[in-house]
Design a protein around this motif. Structure first.
Motif: not given
Lengths: 355, 331
Positions: A154-171
């Protein structure tokens, strides 16, 4: 309105109402815990309710009944309570910190990581199902690894909840795949591990409980102390910064709490589905949005949910015995999944529809 | 354009040669004409080529093509480059439909498997679509889909707990996606479905191009967005279910193929990407299957493991690339 904005208004309960109701709800949950525990104690197949009671109160019963109640059922109930509390807490922390009503240990890489850690360690012979301590350590390492990968991604995108969630699904998907490959490499483990991938309270001993309770209690205390920062995080990073909080640091700390609680629970009972996803919503609905009350509420609700589900699973196992399937015991994970999925779709529908 | 076509043709030809010649026993390419169906030769080699390797090659090609096309349809429908079959509960649903009768020891005729898979896939996909409010918000679809997929996966695990050890191995291998031991019977179960779906796929391509403009503009152009999404999902389900019924949910092909097609033709639109996605899906799957057959000879590895090995890092790289670009649809 974006998903993130809607996530902040998770509670259907307005804070303007009286302060008494959340505390009452907490009290009711406290009462529900022993009820669920007793139900779980007497739900098993082997003993009647009277025999169980006599064995508990030290009455004259045969040694087998005594052994069953004190060495098999009691630790099972306690482990279910402890694991449920840990998962409920972890789910609420994740949902608040990532500002996403659908965040849960299962879709943030925590649970899949813990499962992978335990499976891999068992597969290469580092851990052994007979010694719970090694499994706990392996699961913790895996869970931390899973969320660590998410953290790095998530790097710099930690503040973006939607993106964090998408990464979480991928991981989570990637870790699940790795677990499957590991299991194909060591097929001998498959039968025992599959039980544990659903989540089961079968054959839990005092050893599991001795590991679980100090761990869960310690991290739960830390989590409760972070209720204030967590509430700020839930309002969004700008609000948190304005109030003098460093969002990234605070989020790191509360996420660590969530991972530790999940890893402990997963090591004890396996990957129980949907508890960390659904219980927080129930806790918020009952106890209101104040996390100082909702966090203990989530722990208690989780304990009640898992213990109740375990009782239901045992009663179901009793029922299928009547149909002639003596060797089949329904895992508690099957029950939490069925109930959880139904509740989840209702919740998701409420949050995902544009107003 | 021509270079891409040459590259794809070369890769497909090489994979076909590899699929028919390598393995146990190795066969010289010069002998293939004799061993082909209707050829002069008999004996072990002829049987291996005609009844084992050829159907497997065809299945790999077709499965890849379908999964790739379905992936493109779903990604364009939900305007999310990660909206792949396995993320939306479609693949898991189909797998559940196939695995359930196996565990419960129900004996079914061969034609019933695709229908059960179809029912499961439709259930999973429709649940996701409904719970996510018909996909107005791309990220909401993905999260809901992940939750639905997780629910279906748990149901699969519960089934596996009930299975005995021997079934367990079979199911586990199937769930990873595997083409081992597929013969002409499997092929016969797949192709009629796909023949029926192909025109639908072609018909829905222009609709996807309109959806890409965003919901408001699509509505302004006279497209009923909800109906369009349901229709596109139905096409994707029809493409995925027969394939999953035969070779299991091969992961990430539906993500990789459209992505490759877009990368190689960045200036095209959906209608032009579609044939390329079909081609690249076939290329990816057939090469992954060669890896699955030959990497750890004589033990076969699941195809899905190889596609995931490539797919997951690429998915991550894609997400990171998206962040530097302006927000919008998939690029």
């Amino acid at each position: 309105m974006t998903l993130a904005e809607r996530a902040t208004s998770t509670s259907p309960f307005r804070a303007s109402s009286t302060r008494r109701r959340p505390v009452l709800a907490l009290g009711a949950l406290l009462l529900a815990v022993p009820l669920a525990a007793v139900l779980d104690l007497v739900a098993g197949r082997a003993l009647s309710i009277g025999e169980t009671w006599q064995a508990l109160t030290g009455g004259a019963v045969d040694p087998i009944a005594h052994h069953l109640v004190w060495r098999v059922r009691l630790p099972r109930v306690l482990v279910a309570l402890g694991a449920g509390a840990g998962l409920g807490l972890a789910g609420l922390i994740l949902q608040a910190a990532l500002r996403n009503p659908l965040a849960a240990p299962e879709v943030t890489g925590v649970t899949p990581g813990a499962v992978l850690g335990a499976v891999a360690a068992t597969g290469v012979g580092l851990a052994d199902a007979a010694s719970p301590a090694t499994v706990v350590i392996a699961a913790l390492a895996g869970g931390l690894g899973g969320v660590g990968v998410l953290w790095l991604l998530t790097g710099r995108a930690r503040s973006d909840p939607a993106e964090t969630a998408v990464y979480g699904v991928l991981v989570s998907a990637a870790l699940g795949g790795l677990t499957a490959v590991t299991l194909l490499a060591v097929p001998g483990q498959l039968g025992s591990v599959v039980q544990w991938m659903v989540g089961t309270t079968e054959a839990r001993t005092w050893e599991h409980w001795a590991l679980l309770w100090p761990w869960t209690l310690g991290w739960a205390a830390v989590a409760w102390l972070t209720a204030g920062p967590l509430m700020l995080l839930r309002c969004g990073d700008q609000v948190a910064e304005a109030a003098g909080l460093v969002p990234a640091r605070a989020r790191g700390l509360v996420l660590l709490c969530a991972v530790a609680l999940t890893a402990g629970a997963v090591a004890a009972v396996g990957a129980l589905g949907f508890v960390g996803l659904v219980v927080p919503h129930a806790a918020l609905a009952l106890c209101g949005g104040d996390l100082r009350v909702a966090l203990p509420g989530a722990a208690l609700a989780g304990a009640v949910a898992v213990c109740g589900a375990d009782a239901v699973a045992q009663l179901l196992s009793r029922a299928v015995t009547g149909w002639g399937a003596e060797h089949l015991s329904i895992p508690v994970g099957a029950v939490t999944t069925c109930v959880g999925a139904a509740v989840l779709l209702f919740v998701a529908r409420r949050h995902a529809v544009e107003p | 354009m021509t270079r891409t076509a040459l590259l794809a043709t070369g890769l497909l030809a090489a994979a076909a040669l590899c699929a028919l010649c390598l393995g146990t026993p190795n066969i010289a390419p010069s002998r293939l004409t004799v061993l082909a169906p209707g050829g002069a030769a008999d004996g072990l080699e002829a049987v291996v080529v005609r009844d084992v390797r050829l159907p497997r090659l065809l299945l790999a090609l077709v499965a890849g093509a379908c999964l790739g096309a379905a992936g493109l349809v779903l990604q364009e429908t939900f305007r999310n480059p990660l909206a792949v079959p396995e993320m939306l509960g479609v693949s898991s649903g189909a797998a559940l439909g196939v695995a359930a009768p196996l565990v419960l020891a129900l004996t079914l005729p061969g034609w019933a498997h695709p229908i059960l898979a179809l029912a499961g896939a439709a259930l999973g996909g429709a649940t996701t679509l409904l719970a996510a409010g018909f996909g107005r918000s791309p990220s909401a679809v993905l999260l809901t889909g992940a939750a639905v997929a997780a629910a279906l996966q748990s149901a699969l695990l519960v089934l596996m707990v009930m299975a005995d050890q021997l079934d367990l191995q079979v199911i586990f291998r199937y769930l990873m996606g595997s083409l081992s031991g597929r013969t002409w019977a499997a092929w016969r179960g797949v192709w009629p479905w796909l023949l029926a779906t192909a025109p639908l796929l072609v018909l829905c391509a222009p609709m996807l191009a309109v959806l890409r403009l965003g919901d408001e503009d699509a509505t302004a152009l006279g497209l009923r967005v909800r109906h369009a999404r349901l229709g596109a999902l139905a096409v994707a389900v029809l493409l995925i279910a027969p394939v999953v019924a035969v070779c299991g949910p091969i992961a990430w092909v539906g993500f990789l193929a459209p992505h490759l097609a877009r990368r190689l033709r960045p200036d095209a639109d959906v209608v032009r990407w579609l044939p390329w996605t079909v081609v690249w899906g076939a290329v990816i799957t057939v090469w992954a299957d060669q890896a699955a057959r030959l990497a750890l000879k004589p033990v076969e590895t699941p195809v899905g493991a190889w596609t995931a090995l490539v797919g997951v890092p690429l998915g991550v790289a894609l997400l990171r690339g998206l962040r530097t670009e302006p927000k919008g649809g998939p690029r």
